[in-house]
Design a protein around this motif. Structure first.
Motif, mmCIF file in Angstrom:
data_model
loop_
_atom_site.group_PDB
_atom_site.id
_atom_site.type_symbol
_atom_site.label_atom_id
_atom_site.label_comp_id
_atom_site.label_asym_id
_atom_site.label_seq_id
_atom_site.Cartn_x
_atom_site.Cartn_y
_atom_site.Cartn_z
ATOM 1 N N SER A 1 0.836 -1.198 0.000
ATOM 2 C CA SER A 1 0.000 0.000 0.000
ATOM 3 C C SER A 1 0.875 1.254 0.000
ATOM 4 C CB SER A 1 -0.904 -0.005 1.236
ATOM 5 O OG SER A 1 -1.473 1.260 1.424
ATOM 6 N N PHE A 2 1.850 1.254 0.902
ATOM 7 C CA PHE A 2 2.750 2.413 0.998
ATOM 8 C C PHE A 2 3.496 2.629 -0.315
ATOM 9 C CE2 PHE A 2 6.790 4.414 2.004
ATOM 10 C CZ PHE A 2 6.393 5.470 2.811
ATOM 11 N N ILE A 3 4.032 1.559 -0.858
ATOM 12 C CA ILE A 3 4.888 1.694 -2.043
ATOM 13 C C ILE A 3 4.079 2.059 -3.278
ATOM 14 C CG2 ILE A 3 6.406 0.425 -3.623
ATOM 15 C CD1 ILE A 3 7.494 -1.040 -1.156
ATOM 16 N N GLY B 1 0.995 3.364 -3.434
ATOM 17 C CA GLY B 1 0.430 4.703 -3.242
ATOM 18 C C GLY B 1 1.483 5.777 -3.460
ATOM 19 N N GLY B 2 2.659 5.556 -2.889
ATOM 20 C CA GLY B 2 3.764 6.508 -3.052
ATOM 21 C C GLY B 2 4.151 6.657 -4.512
#
Lengths: 151, 120, 333
Positions: free
Chosen positions: B8-10, B12-13
């Motif tokens: 999710s973090f990667i 989305g980033g």
């Protein structure tokens, strides 16, 4: 000095956007916002009757609520300044666009001000989203009917 | 289960990084950038690629504005599957209604409470 | 001498008093010591940004008048302007003071264009006391030209910050021991093809360089004659470009050059390239510069206020940004 020469001089002297720094900050800020949303989704899945798929709706609404508070207290513009696209691209940025336009136009009244200006910034996103969704769905539906692709 | 937090973090980033490149390299305004991303999300769903991305990245795919284009298209396609061409028109807001209604609701409520402040 | 936008004032009208007001953020300004009044509230305690904007200008005018023990009914003319749509903040303030009023729009160069007009009326013998002024209020101007105040758009290093400030100058026939208006140059609208509204310094620099050249050549002066040559709101990017352009004109010494917008907030990086707005040059010219002239620190100064003549509409239609710069020469005998 002619326009072309001046444009060249302007390119030389105007500061360049610090690309690498901006990209890293956008990645970190945008990634963090998505990560927070993932925890909120977990909350809805754990304490309410939501699945991984259906949790997305209340999660989005919650993120927009948080964005409203951050915008109202003057924090979101700092996130936007620091994170660039990292602040603008997530749904919280959409919320920021709507909320900032709404509170900006309060002085023109709730009907002529807030009501008519609330989508001043976010409106184009909805228009282009809807129009492209229409085209894409139309093309796909026709292709399916013709038997070229399947659903 | 935990890997979804990392993806999710990667993801989305990375979607935000594409946005930043559109800002800084292509010199587009925020409005142009967001429109391009929405259209991209819509096209990806037409190609059947966005749903797998959501399975892979969770909110990393549903929170960026690309998801809005995806959801509009997805609603339209789902209805089209049931009702044919007319469903393209009627199904569009089936999935996205929560984002837009939340934005209108909270935006309007915010206008009761807050005032803009010209601080740095 | 009457020719091609060059003005001379044989009777040398004097600036007999000034008034400068500024908002809460401007308390951090490098020039704040010279401001007559600052507010804790950006709307000056009023309901809307536009009302606060009007109040800023009104207070600046009243302060200038009170310094010479005058009331608005003693004044013959009011020449003022701002950046908001049809200049309603200036017009509302004009209704309050009731002075015969000429609205003046030269964007951020209004400080000097209104001063020149007031001086012309005085020179012609039509005015014994004229008030010239311009103002800007951050929220009211930014919401019109850019985004809602709370929208999180990323500002680049060339972006300028619209100041909340107003400056007013009372112009009267020559009085000994006060800064006087000797010469001036009305600028030409110049468009060098710049189209980025977030880099207005770059758009305005050619106009400033053009006006400087015409002023110096037309009046037979040289840059070294002045204790100070101060541009309006070019800010860091525009000022660097301005210096490059001026170098092409054969001027190489920049000791006496300065820019009000660049210096306004000191080196605070929060304000990016520096300040802008119709109130920026007015607030600096009519406080610090005026005071230093009265103190005889400066004997001769050239003030070149710069303005970007764009509208939100012209930008959205993809037009470039026409710019203007007006110059006024003040002397202290």
């Amino acid at each position: 000095m002619d326009k072309e020469k001046y444009a060249k001089l302007e390119q030389e002297i105007s500061p360049k956007a610090p690309l690498l720094k901006n990209v890293i900050k956008a990645f970190l800020v945008g990634g963090t916002i998505c990560l927070i949303a993932q925890f909120i989704a977990l909350f809805y899945m754990t304490f309410f009757d939501f699945t991984e798929r259906t949790a997305s709706n209340p999660t989005v609404a919650t993120m927009i609520f948080i964005s409203m508070l951050l915008t109202g207290f003057g924090v979101y513009k700092k996130i936007g300044q620091a994170g660039g696209a990292g602040g603008a691209v997530p749904i919280t940025g959409f919320g920021n666009a709507v909320v900032s336009a709404a509170i900006e136009h309060k002085t023109e009244g709730f009907v002529l001000g807030v009501g008519s200006n609330i989508f001043k910034l976010a409106g184009s996103v909805i228009v282009f989203g809807v129009f492209s969704a229409f085209l894409v769905a139309l093309i796909k539906t026709i292709l399916v009917k013709m038997g070229v692709v399947s659903w | 289960m935990f890997s979804i937090y990392i993806t999710s973090f990667i993801v989305g980033g990375l979607i935000c990084v594409i946005g930043q490149l559109l800002f800084d390299v292509a010199k587009l305004t925020p409005a142009h950038t967001l429109c391009i991303l929405v259209v991209t999300g819509s096209v990806l769903d037409g190609l059947g690629l966005y749903e797998p991305l959501i399975d892979f990245a969770g909110t990393g795919a549903t929170i960026p504005i690309t998801s809005f284009g995806n959801a509009l298209t997805h609603g339209a396609l789902a209805e089209a599957e049931k009702h044919g061409l007319i469903g393209v028109l009627t199904g569009m807001f089936e999935v996205t209604s929560s984002g837009i209604s939340a934005a209108i609701l909270f935006g309007f409520i915010a206008s009761f409470i807050f005032k803009p402040k010209g601080s740095v | 001498m009457v020719m091609k936008g060059l003005l001379t004032f044989p009777s040398t009208p004097s600036i007999v008093a000034t008034g400068v007001t500024a908002g809460p953020l401007e308390k951090k300004s490098a020039f704040q010591a010279g401001f007559d009044k600052t507010y804790d509230d950006e709307r000056c305690g009023l309901k809307t940004n536009e009302q606060g904007h009007s109040k800023l200008m009104e207070d600046a005018c009243m302060i200038a008048l009170s310094k010479i023990d005058k009331v608005p009914s003693d004044a013959d003319f009011l020449v003022a302007g701002d950046l908001v749509n049809q200049m309603t903040p200036s017009s509302f303030f004009a209704t309050t003071v009731g002075i015969p009023y000429l609205g003046m729009f030269s964007a951020c160069a209004t400080s000097v264009s209104s001063l020149l007009t007031a001086a012309l009326l005085t020179e012609a013998g039509m005015s014994k006391l004229a008030i010239a002024g311009s103002s800007s209020q951050h929220n009211a101007v930014e919401r019109q030209f850019r985004y809602p105040i709370e929208y999180g758009a990323q500002k680049g290093a060339a972006t300028q910050w619209t100041v909340t400030a107003a400056g007013a100058a009372a112009v009267a026939p020559y009085q000994k021991g006060l800064p006087s208006i000797e010469r001036g140059t009305v600028g030409r609208a110049i468009d060098m093809g710049m189209s980025d509204p977030l880099n207005m310094g770059a758009a305005m620099a050619p106009a400033a360089a053009d006006t400087l050249k015409r002023h110096l050549e037309g009046h037979g002066a040289s840059a070294s004659d002045y204790d100070l040559i101060m541009t309006g709101d070019l800010a860091t990017v525009g000022f660097s470009l301005f210096k490059e352009l001026v170098k092409n004109q054969g001027i190489t010494e920049f000791e006496n050059f300065s820019d009000a917008g660049m210096e306004f907030y000191g080196n605070n990086p929060d304000f990016k390239a520096g300040a802008s707005g119709a109130g920026c040059s007015a607030a600096v010219y009519f406080s610090e510069v005026y005071q230093k002239m009265k103190d005889k620190e400066y004997k001769k100064v050239l003030l070149i206020a710069t303005g970007a003549l764009l509208s939100p509409l012209s930008f959205q239609q993809g037009e470039t940004i026409p710019c203007i710069a007006h110059a006024v020469e003040l002397t202290m005998k």
